[in-house]
Each structure stands twice: as C-alpha cells, then as structure tokens.
Scaffold this motif. Sequence first.
Motif, PDB file in Angstrom:
ATOM      1  N   ILE A 199       0.741  -1.220   0.001  1.00  0.00           N
ATOM      2  CA  ILE A 199       0.177   0.049   0.083  1.00  0.00           C
ATOM      3  C   ILE A 199       0.792   1.371   0.007  1.00  0.00           C
ATOM      4  CG2 ILE A 199      -1.721   1.357   1.546  1.00  0.00           C
ATOM      5  CD1 ILE A 199      -2.752  -1.257   2.303  1.00  0.00           C
ATOM      6  N   GLU A 200       1.731   1.181   1.059  1.00  0.00           N
ATOM      7  CA  GLU A 200       2.587   2.456   0.663  1.00  0.00           C
ATOM      8  C   GLU A 200       3.544   2.406  -0.327  1.00  0.00           C
ATOM      9  OE1 GLU A 200       4.046   5.364   3.426  1.00  0.00           O
ATOM     10  OE2 GLU A 200       3.974   3.456   4.773  1.00  0.00           O
ATOM     11  N   ALA A 238       3.990   5.698  -5.283  1.00  0.00           N
ATOM     12  CA  ALA A 238       3.971   5.728  -6.822  1.00  0.00           C
ATOM     13  C   ALA A 238       2.976   6.591  -7.508  1.00  0.00           C
ATOM     14  CB  ALA A 238       4.024   4.188  -7.468  1.00  0.00           C
ATOM     15  N   LEU A 239       1.715   6.677  -6.945  1.00  0.00           N
ATOM     16  CA  LEU A 239       0.897   7.685  -7.564  1.00  0.00           C
ATOM     17  C   LEU A 239       1.031   9.139  -7.117  1.00  0.00           C
ATOM     18  CD1 LEU A 239      -2.227   5.373  -6.959  1.00  0.00           C
ATOM     19  CD2 LEU A 239      -1.147   5.460  -9.233  1.00  0.00           C
ATOM     20  N   GLY A 240       2.092   9.546  -6.471  1.00  0.00           N
ATOM     21  CA  GLY A 240       2.343  10.681  -6.206  1.00  0.00           C
ATOM     22  C   GLY A 240       1.538  11.248  -4.817  1.00  0.00           C
ATOM     23  N   GLU A 241       0.982  10.283  -4.096  1.00  0.00           N
ATOM     24  CA  GLU A 241       0.281  10.703  -2.995  1.00  0.00           C
ATOM     25  C   GLU A 241       0.997  10.214  -1.633  1.00  0.00           C
ATOM     26  OE1 GLU A 241      -2.433  12.616  -3.174  1.00  0.00           O
ATOM     27  OE2 GLU A 241      -3.130  12.388  -4.969  1.00  0.00           O
ATOM     28  N   THR A 242       0.297  10.839  -0.589  1.00  0.00           N
ATOM     29  CA  THR A 242       0.916  10.126   0.632  1.00  0.00           C
ATOM     30  C   THR A 242      -0.192   9.399   1.207  1.00  0.00           C
ATOM     31  OG1 THR A 242       0.115  12.261   1.809  1.00  0.00           O
ATOM     32  CG2 THR A 242       2.262  12.496   1.204  1.00  0.00           C
ATOM     33  N   LYS A 243      -0.096   8.888   2.619  1.00  0.00           N
ATOM     34  CA  LYS A 243      -0.737   8.094   3.172  1.00  0.00           C
ATOM     35  C   LYS A 243      -2.127   8.988   3.751  1.00  0.00           C
ATOM     36  CE  LYS A 243       0.327   4.725   6.107  1.00  0.00           C
ATOM     37  NZ  LYS A 243       1.100   3.904   7.053  1.00  0.00           N
TER      38      LYS A 243
END
Length: 320
Positions: free
Chosen positions: A51-52, A57-62
Amino acid sequence: MSKWLVGVDVGGTTIKMAFVSTTGDIVDKWEIPTNKEDGGRFITEEIAVSIEQKVTALGETKEKLQGIGIGAPGFIDMETGFIFHAVNIGWKDFPLKESLVEKTGLPVTVDNDANIAAIGEMWTGAGDGAKDLLCVTLGTGVGGGIVSNGNIVHGVNGMAGEIGHITSIVEGGAKCNCGKTGCLETIASATGIARLAKEGLPNHPDSSLHGVYERSGQLTSKDVFDALAQEDSLAGEVIDEMCFHLGFAIANIANAVNPGKIVIGGGVSKAGDLLLTPLKREFSRFALPRVKDGADFAIATLGNDAGVIGGAWLAKTNAS
C-alpha cells in the motif's frame, strides 16, 4: 481533499488490492502473491508495504487514505477482526485487524471474503443498489452473502451466509472440506460439477465428455457446460442435478429473507444462461410465489473486483 478507500481481498494464491473512490470507482488496482510461510504471519506486513509503495508511486501520501476494508476466508470474529482459522491461508488464532492497524496506522474493518463480494455487488455491481440481496459465489467452493436492509447478516458468531454448507444429500453424500458430508458445495461448486460428470461417465458411453477426459485426464465445470451447449446428455443430467439442489437451497433461503436480487457469481457463473435458465426453473418450483415475483436473478458483474470494492465499502461505512 478527496479521500481514497483501500479494499483488500485475501485469497489462497493472491491478495487483490485497490484504491477506490468514495463513490465506488476503482482508482488503481493491483495484486501480490499470498505468502503462506510460517502460518501466514508475514501477510499483513506485505500488505502494508505494498500500500505504501503504491500510494507513493501515484504521487500521494498516506493522508489520502481513509481506511482499509479487508476480506479474508475462514472463521472470523467480526467485532475484533480476529481470525480463528483460515485453512487456505495458514492463519490460526491470528489477530488480523490488530496486526494490520499496527502495520499501516489506518482504521481497518475485517469481514468474510464472500460477504465483501456480496457488498461489492450490492454497491456498484449486479445488485444495482438493492438493499435486500442474496449473493452466491460458485467457484472451487460455494460461498454466500446475505444483505438485509443494506447490511450484511453475520449472525451471532459470524457464520451467517454459509450457503455452501447447507446439507443437500442427507445420507451418503460426498465428503466436504468442512468435515460434513453431502454439503451443497459438494454438488454446486466447480469441483462438484466435475465430480458428478466423472461419476456419470460409465452410464453415458456416447457422451463427448469421454473424449475430453481421455485427452486431459480430468474434467472441469467448463467442459461440462461446453458439452451442455452441444446438448450432451451427460452434461444435461449433471447440470439438472446441480441446479435442482442449488435452486432448492436458494429458494429456501429466499423464503426466509425475501431478497430483491439474487446475484450468482464465481467462475461457474460464466456459463450465463446455460446455468441461469435451469436454476431459475428449479428456484420457481420451491419459492413462494410472492418471494419468486420479488426476486430478480442476475449474473455478478464485478468479477475479481467485487471483493476490493466491497472492502472499500466497509472502509467507507466504518469511517462514517
């Protein structure tokens, strides 16, 4: 910031995962192999890492992730997300929810894999938003989920919806993986259909299934439905028997819960009308007329995505 939900569907071979929007659209989906080493104790760590990696990879954060809904096979305490036993995974007395919360830092909701498939079909699939729905998955085994007034029915200790273990053959039935004999699963699953066909070969010397069996050394449910499409007598006998038992079981459940939708999923459902036509005929024999009139049969539409979408729905409702 719009949030993503995380749907996770743990299977014996692969773990399917997806980021899903709050309206049920898949943003991205992927899978990892199920690591059954050492009683499956590495699985939650590998889910967390995956998940991390994907969110990065999608340029987001948790912070983008609202929570996780996870479906797993086996016997589960719904309140605590504790797995008593999941034979195909190796988990025994495993604190799935606690472990995944610890590894991800996200809220986690756990349910049975057949239940989350039913929820997925209800939310964005063949259930078409129906609040009262019966979902039956016909694969290696027979799974089921009962949705009543928009909520999955769990029962007192999570065992509601075990449709595959309704006793169909009272005496002398085939042995089931659950330890009982004569379960619906031994007849209506892909393996059950193949078994019935193999057992019927000696009584049908003209069946085209002899040639299939001699060439490959085995029969599959797809072979049986392919032969049925060519009006093979053995295939017809097998599917009639299978649909008698399945239609009888579904009708009895429907008489008790009065669903608006009956969704048939799993690999066997790919047979389409070759399955639905005899199944509806048998269902109509045993369902009360008003129950029959209220129930619309449909083939599941989400395929392998049903579990991750159902998991996302769990994450959404748990957070709200």
